[in-house]
Write a protein that holds these residues in place. Structure first.
Motif, short mmCIF file in Angstrom:
data_model
loop_
_atom_site.label_atom_id
_atom_site.label_comp_id
_atom_site.label_asym_id
_atom_site.label_seq_id
_atom_site.Cartn_x
_atom_site.Cartn_y
_atom_site.Cartn_z
N LEU A 177 62.08 51.12 5.69
CA LEU A 177 61.42 52.05 6.61
C LEU A 177 60.51 53.01 5.86
N LEU A 178 61.00 53.55 4.76
CA LEU A 178 60.20 54.47 3.96
C LEU A 178 58.98 53.76 3.37
N HIS A 179 59.22 52.56 2.85
CA HIS A 179 58.13 51.84 2.18
C HIS A 179 57.01 51.48 3.14
N PHE A 180 57.35 50.86 4.26
CA PHE A 180 56.31 50.36 5.15
C PHE A 180 55.68 51.46 5.99
N ASN A 181 56.27 52.66 5.97
CA ASN A 181 55.62 53.80 6.61
C ASN A 181 54.97 54.73 5.58
N GLU A 182 54.90 54.24 4.34
CA GLU A 182 54.24 54.94 3.23
C GLU A 182 54.83 56.33 3.00
N PHE A 183 56.16 56.40 3.09
CA PHE A 183 56.86 57.64 2.80
C PHE A 183 57.76 57.49 1.56
N MET A 184 57.50 56.47 0.74
CA MET A 184 58.31 56.24 -0.44
C MET A 184 57.62 56.83 -1.66
N PRO A 185 58.12 57.93 -2.20
CA PRO A 185 57.52 58.51 -3.41
C PRO A 185 57.84 57.67 -4.64
N PRO A 186 57.15 57.89 -5.74
CA PRO A 186 57.46 57.14 -6.97
C PRO A 186 58.84 57.51 -7.50
N ALA A 187 59.43 56.60 -8.25
CA ALA A 187 60.79 56.80 -8.76
C ALA A 187 60.88 57.95 -9.75
N THR A 188 59.74 58.40 -10.27
CA THR A 188 59.75 59.53 -11.20
C THR A 188 59.81 60.87 -10.47
N ASP A 189 59.72 60.84 -9.16
CA ASP A 189 59.73 62.05 -8.35
C ASP A 189 61.15 62.34 -7.87
N GLY A 190 61.56 63.59 -7.92
CA GLY A 190 62.90 63.96 -7.46
C GLY A 190 63.13 63.62 -6.00
N SER A 191 62.05 63.67 -5.20
CA SER A 191 62.21 63.37 -3.78
C SER A 191 62.61 61.91 -3.56
N PHE A 192 62.23 61.01 -4.48
CA PHE A 192 62.65 59.61 -4.37
C PHE A 192 64.18 59.52 -4.43
N TRP A 193 64.76 60.19 -5.42
CA TRP A 193 66.21 60.09 -5.59
C TRP A 193 66.95 60.83 -4.48
N PHE A 194 66.36 61.89 -3.97
CA PHE A 194 66.96 62.56 -2.82
C PHE A 194 66.97 61.65 -1.60
N LEU A 195 65.87 60.94 -1.38
CA LEU A 195 65.80 60.02 -0.25
C LEU A 195 66.78 58.86 -0.43
N MET A 196 67.02 58.45 -1.68
CA MET A 196 68.02 57.43 -1.92
C MET A 196 69.42 57.96 -1.63
N GLN A 197 69.66 59.25 -1.90
CA GLN A 197 70.93 59.86 -1.54
C GLN A 197 71.14 59.81 -0.02
N VAL A 198 70.07 60.10 0.71
CA VAL A 198 70.13 60.02 2.17
C VAL A 198 70.44 58.59 2.60
N GLY A 199 69.81 57.63 1.93
CA GLY A 199 70.04 56.22 2.26
C GLY A 199 71.47 55.79 2.02
N ILE A 200 72.09 56.31 0.97
CA ILE A 200 73.48 55.97 0.69
C ILE A 200 74.39 56.48 1.81
N VAL A 201 74.10 57.68 2.29
CA VAL A 201 74.89 58.22 3.41
C VAL A 201 74.70 57.35 4.65
N LEU A 202 73.47 56.90 4.90
CA LEU A 202 73.24 55.99 6.02
C LEU A 202 73.99 54.68 5.82
N GLY A 203 74.07 54.23 4.56
CA GLY A 203 74.83 53.03 4.26
C GLY A 203 76.31 53.21 4.55
#
Length: 227
Positions: A177-203
């Motif tokens: 969802l993040l990727h195809f809506n162009e809301f995926m920041p680069p992995a070097t950005d802290g917001s990327f890892w925060f969004l992955m934390q959100v994804g784990i909770v959704l998981g």
């Protein structure tokens, strides 16, 4: 991953704040276990609580205080044996496996340069899923938690695969969802890892029905008869 960062600027300080809080929470739980010697019944169980803080942040501390199972040496005199954990708590190993799999898999895929159809997100999801299955399999084989009998290798593998597949409906779906809506920041950005934390909770949410089913099946009459 060819990513366009449309994430709002305000998310960056929020992300770094939450990441710092998560690391502090993980350090607190680790210190409580290893410095204050509140050891759990298994090393695998100890690692589950520490890794839970990597995505639940300070909320993991409250769960740890209410649900951790110190060894009998640390139980107050006269305390009854620990009750079986809830299905929600039983899902934390899957979250921890995913968190560690992200920390290993994301840099590995980026460094390798592998892509499918020109997009490395597909490779990332596959690699993270495989790593999570292996880690969860290792947990299932070693944990020996109070509410579950020792599993055979086949049963542990089945539980790991089913859990991760259900988990990936939330985690993988969130990444897509993040990727195809162009809301995926680069992995070097802290917001990327925060969004992955959100994804784990959704998981955790999408994996809950499978974890609950596995949890109930392991608490069936046959297990009760053995205990």
């Amino acid at each position: 991953m060819q990513m366009t960062n449309r994430v709002p600027d305000w998310l960056t300080p929020v992300a770094w704040t939450y990441i710092v809080l998560s690391l502090c929470a993980a350090a607190y739980i680790a210190a409580d276990i290893y410095l204050r010697r509140r050891r759990q019944t298994t090393v695998a169980g100890e690692l589950v609580w520490i890794t839970a803080a990597l995505y639940l942040g300070p909320f993991a501390i409250a769960l740890y205080r209410d649900n951790s199972k110190p060894t009998a040496h640390h139980q107050p005199a006269g305390t009854q044996p620990t009750q079986p954990e809830s299905a929600a708590i039983a899902g934390l190993p899957g979250g921890g496996a995913s968190a560690v799999a992200h920390l290993i898999g994301v840099p590995l895929v980026i460094a390798s340069g592998l892509t499918i159809a020109g997009i490395d997100l597909w490779v990332m999801i596959i690699v993270i899923g495989i790593l999570a299955m292996l880690l969860l399999f290792a947990y299932e084989r070693s944990a020996g938690s109070a509410w579950r009998p020792t599993m055979s290798a086949g049963a542990a593998a089945t539980a790991a695969v089913l859990t991760v597949l259900a988990f990936d409906i939330g985690m993988g779906g969130w990444m897509l969802l993040l990727h195809f809506n162009e809301f995926m920041p680069p992995a070097t950005d802290g917001s990327f890892w925060f969004l992955m934390q959100v994804g784990i909770v959704l998981g955790l949410v999408t994996g809950y029905p499978v974890v609950r089913w596995l949890h109930r099946s392991s608490l069936g009459p046959r297990h009760a008869a053995r205990t």
